[in-house]
Design a protein around this motif. Structure first.
Motif, PDB file in Angstrom:
ATOM      1  N   TYR A 159       0.822  -1.211   0.000  1.00 17.70           N
ATOM      2  CA  TYR A 159       0.000   0.000   0.000  1.00 17.70           C
ATOM      3  C   TYR A 159       0.857   1.262   0.000  1.00 17.70           C
ATOM      4  O   TYR A 159       0.489   2.277  -0.610  1.00 17.70           O
ATOM      5  N   GLY A 217      -2.071   3.270  -3.214  1.00 17.21           N
ATOM      6  CA  GLY A 217      -2.663   4.058  -2.143  1.00 17.21           C
ATOM      7  C   GLY A 217      -4.077   4.521  -2.422  1.00 17.21           C
ATOM      8  O   GLY A 217      -4.771   4.992  -1.516  1.00 17.21           O
ATOM      9  N   ILE A 221      -6.811  -2.280   0.678  1.00 16.94           N
ATOM     10  CA  ILE A 221      -5.899  -3.402   0.872  1.00 16.94           C
ATOM     11  C   ILE A 221      -6.683  -4.690   0.636  1.00 16.94           C
ATOM     12  O   ILE A 221      -7.548  -5.071   1.421  1.00 16.94           O
ATOM     13  N   ILE A 255      -3.054  -5.614  -3.351  1.00 19.24           N
ATOM     14  CA  ILE A 255      -2.522  -4.536  -2.522  1.00 19.24           C
ATOM     15  C   ILE A 255      -2.292  -5.082  -1.118  1.00 19.24           C
ATOM     16  O   ILE A 255      -3.237  -5.495  -0.428  1.00 19.24           O
ATOM     17  N   GLY A 286      -0.785   6.385   0.427  1.00 18.38           N
ATOM     18  CA  GLY A 286       0.284   5.436   0.119  1.00 18.38           C
ATOM     19  C   GLY A 286       1.609   5.922   0.652  1.00 18.38           C
ATOM     20  O   GLY A 286       2.219   5.274   1.503  1.00 18.38           O
ATOM     21  N   ASN A 570      -2.513   6.512   6.496  1.00 18.52           N
ATOM     22  CA  ASN A 570      -2.440   5.094   6.154  1.00 18.52           C
ATOM     23  C   ASN A 570      -2.936   4.200   7.286  1.00 18.52           C
ATOM     24  O   ASN A 570      -3.519   3.144   7.049  1.00 18.52           O
TER      25      ASN A 570
END
Length: 595
Positions: A159, A217, A221, A255, A286, A570
Motif C-alpha cells: 500500500y 494508495g 488493501i 494490494i 500510500g 495510512n
C-alpha cells in the motif's frame, strides 16, 4: 404508422415539360407528377449520414398553389428535402442516419411523395402520391481482437510502496473491417483499477492499447480481480459496438498492507505547530505524506512525513499560486504554479534530498493547474476567456487547446480514475462546471458543461469521492460522474450542511472548506461561522461525530483555531490542519490528530 416530415406551400414542378411516365394518377387538373426512378438501391456509409436522391418530374401546368409532403414509416430516415432544379424537375433528397444505427445488411424503406392542392391533401395532383422504394445496404464488418499473446494483467504492491515505475502496460489489438479508422475507443464502466487509457493506431489495422494502473494508495488493501473492458464502437455513446466489443482483459491487482511504521509520533489532541503558515495542502495516500505550500516566512513547498514526524522543505522562486498532486498515475508527483512557471517535484520518500525537481516555463503569470502523469494542465486566472494549456514535464513543450476555452480562470482537478479533467468557474455568474476527457489524447476536444446553467451556485471549490463516482461542490451539492451521457454531471443530492442567521439577519447555509472521503465516511469542514469538522456516514449522510471550534493562547493572545484541511492517514488516523486566527492575521498553522 406514417408521419409527415415537411409540408409547405410552393409553386412546384409547374412547368410545361413533355416527359412521359409510367405512373398513374388521380385528380388534379392538367399538372402531372412522376418519378423516372422510383426504386433506388444505395450502399450506405457505416459511420456517416448517407443521402439518397429520388428524381421527380412533371408535365403540364397549374395556376394553383401546391403543397408538398414526404411521408415515411422508417426510423432510419433522418430528413427529407425537395430540391427544385427547374420548372419541371426536382430531386427528393433523403438523408439516412449513419449506417451503424440502421443495421448490418440490406433493408427496404418506403416513402410516399405527395403533391396536393390543399393543406390536408384531400385533392392530390395527378400522379400523386409517388410511391418510392429505397433498398439500403450497409456493411458492418468491423471487429476488435486481442493480438498480444499475454492478455492478462497482474500486479502486486504494498500500500505504501514509494517508487512505482511498472504500473503501466501496453497490449497490441487489431481492428479489422471497412471502418477501422473511424472506430471510437472508450474504457468500460468497470474500470476502477485503471488510471490511464489510450489507444493509438500503429499501422493499418494494428493499434497499441496503453493502460495505467491506479496507484496502490488509491485502492483498498485486498486482492482485486476484475475484467477490464475495452469498448470499440461506431458512436461516442457506445450504443453501437463493433463485433468483439467489449474486449475483456483479466486483471489481478493485489494490494498488501503498508510496511512503514505507524503515525504514533503525534498524540491525539496535541497539536504540532509548524514554523510556517500554510496556503494549500494535499495528502498523498500510500506515501503517507502531507504536502503544503507557504508564503510565510518564505515561498516554499513543505512535505511532512507522518510516520517519521519529519518535514522537508523545497524552496520556490516566487509566490505559490496553486498546488496539485498526481493522485492517479505518478506516485509522489507534486506541481505548484508560480509566476510564469510551474515547479515539479517527484518526491522520494526514502531519500527526499534526491527527489526530482524541475522548473517549467508557463505562458501565464498566474494559473490554476492539475498534474497527471507526464503533463501539467494549466488555465490562466482572470476575468476573460482562457484556453486550456498542457505542459510536457519531460520536454517543457507547451500546447494550447484549439477548442477548450474557459471563462474566469477556473480551478481544475483530475478525476481519481484519471479519465477526465473537471473545472469549476469561480469568477463568472452563473457558475458551472465542465469536463474535458483526457483519455486517448482527447484533452483538446470541446469541454462538456453541466446542464443546470446557474441552478446550483457550486461555490469556489470542489472535491471528488474516493472512487470518482461523485463530485461535491462547496455548497454541499453533489453530482454523478458517469461515462453515460444522460447520467453524467447530473445532480444527486445535497449534504446536510448547517444553517445560520447572517449579520444582516438572512438565513444562510454553511459552505464546505474541505471534504475527504475515506470510503465509508465523509469528513467535512464547515466554514465560518461554525469552523467545525463533521464525520458523515457516506451511505446516508448521517452525522457520526463532530469536532467544535477550539481556541489557543499564544503569546498571551487568544486565537481561534480554524480547521481548513482534513484527511485519514495510512493507519486510519484522522488529522486536520488548522490556522490560529485572531480576526486580523494567521499566527501559526498546526497539525492536529483527532482520532
Amino acid at each position: 404508422m406514417y408521419k409527415i416530415l415537411t409540408l409547405s406551400i410552393a409553386a412546384l414542378l409547374a412547368g410545361c415539360g413533355g416527359d412521359s411516365d409510367s405512373g398513374g394518377g388521380s385528380n388534379g387538373g392538367s399538372l402531372h407528377v412522376f418519378s423516372s426512378s422510383p426504386q433506388v438501391s444505395v450502399q450506405g456509409n457505416a459511420t456517416e449520414s448517407t443521402r439518397v436522391i429520388i428524381p421527380v418530374k412533371s408535365r403540364g401546368t397549374t395556376s394553383k398553389n401546391l403543397y408538398f409532403g414526404a411521408f415515411y414509416d422508417s426510423i432510419a430516415i433522418q430528413s427529407t428535402y425537395m430540391n427544385i432544379t427547374s420548372d419541371s424537375t426536382g430531386n427528393l433528397e433523403v438523408d439516412f442516419i449513419p449506417g451503424y444505427a440502421v443495421g448490418d445488411g440490406q433493408s427496404t424503406h418506403n416513402i410516399s411523395i405527395n403533391f396536393c392542392y390543399d393543406e390536408y391533401c384531400n385533392e392530390q395532383v395527378s400522379g400523386s402520391p409517388i410511391n418510392a422504394t429505397i433498398d439500403y445496404n450497409v456493411s458492418l464488418d468491423d471487429e476488435i481482437r486481442m493480438v498480444s499473446a499475454e492478455s492478462t494483467i497482474s500486479r502486486e504492491y504494498n500500500y505504501d510502496d514509494a517508487n512505482i515505475t511498472d504500473n503501466f502496460t501496453s497490449k497490441e489489438i487489431s481492428v479489422t473491417g471497412s471502418n477501422s479508422n473511424s472506430i471510437i475507443f472508450k474504457r468500460g464502466n468497470d474500470s476502477e483499477l485503471i488510471n490511464k487509457f489510450n489507444v493509438t493506431q500503429r499501422t493499418g489495422y494494428l493499434f497499441d492499447l496503453d493502460l495505467g494502473l491506479k496507484l496502490p494508495g488509491n485502492l483498498l488493501i485486498d486482492t482485486h480481480s476484475k475484467e477490464f473492458k475495452v469498448n470499440a464502437c461506431y458512436d461516442a455513446e457506445c450504443l453501437y459496438p463493433i463485433k468483439g466489443s467489449p474486449l475483456s482483459i483479466p486483471m489481478t491487482y493485489k494490494i498488501n498492507s503498508p510496511l512503514a511504521s505507524g503515525d504514533e509520533s503525534i498524540a491525539i489532541n496535541a497539536p504540532l505547530a509548524f514554523d510556517f503558515t500554510v496556503n494549500e495542502a494535499e495528502y498523498i495516500q500510500g506515501l503517507d505524506v502531507l504536502v503544503m505550500t507557504s508564503e510565510s516566512p518564505e515561498n516554499a513547498i513543505y512535505v511532512y512525513d507522518i510516520s517519521s514526524n519529519t518535514t522537508e522543505k523545497f524552496a520556490l522562486t516566487s509566490y505559490p499560486k496553486n498546488l496539485s498532486v498526481d493522485h492517479s498515475e505518478k506516485q509522489g508527483r507534486i506541481a505548484v504554479s508560480q509566476y510564469y512557471g510551474v515547479f515539479v517535484i517527484d518526491y522520494n520518500k526514502v531519500s527526499p534530498s534526491t527527489s526530482f525537481q524541475k522548473l517549467l516555463n508557463s505562458n501565464s503569470s498566474q494559473s490554476n493547474i492539475a498534474v497527471k502523469g507526464d503533463h501539467v494542465y494549466t488555465i490562466s486566472t482572470g476575468y476573460n476567456w482562457q484556453a486550456l494549456e498542457r505542459i510536457n514535464i519531460n520536454t517543457g513543450d507547451i500546447e494550447t487547446s484549439n477548442s477548450s476555452e474557459f471563462y474566469g480562470g477556473p480551478i481544475l482537478k483530475v478525476t481519481p480514475n484519471g479519465e477526465a479533467l473537471y473545472t469549476q468557474d469561480i469568477n463568472s455568474s452563473p457558475r458551472s462546471f465542465s469536463k474535458v476527457i483526457l483519455d486517448s489524447e482527447r484533452w483538446d476536444e470541446q469541454p462538456k458543461s453541466d446542464v443546470y446553467h446557474g441552478t446550483y451556485d457550486h461555490g469556489d471549490d470542489f472535491w471528488f469521492d474516493r472512487t470518482g463516482n461523485y463530485y461535491y461542490s462547496q455548497t454541499g451539492d453533489y453530482f454523478f460522474i458517469s461515462d453515460f451521457e444522460f447520467m453524467d454531471m447530473t445532480h444527486v443530492g445535497q449534504l446536510p450542511l448547517q444553517n445560520y442567521v447572517s449579520d444582516v439577519e438572512l438565513n444562510e447555509t454553511a459552505k464546505l472548506k474541505h471534504l475527504f472521503d475515506t470510503g465509508a465516511y465523509l469528513w467535512i469542514i464547515e466554514e465560518y461561522p461554525f469552523n467545525m469538522i463533521r464525520q458523515l456516514q457516506k451511505s446516508n449522510n448521517t452525522e457520526i461525530t463532530r469536532y467544535e471550534e477550539t481556541t489557543s493562547m499564544i503569546d498571551e493572545v487568544n486565537y481561534t483555531e480554524w480547521p481548513f484541511f482534513v484527511f485519514e492517514s495510512n493507519n486510519g488516523h484522522i488529522f486536520t490542519l488548522q490556522n490560529a486566527y485572531d480576526g486580523r492575521e494567521i499566527k501559526r498553522t498546526s497539525l492536529l490528530k483527532l482520532q
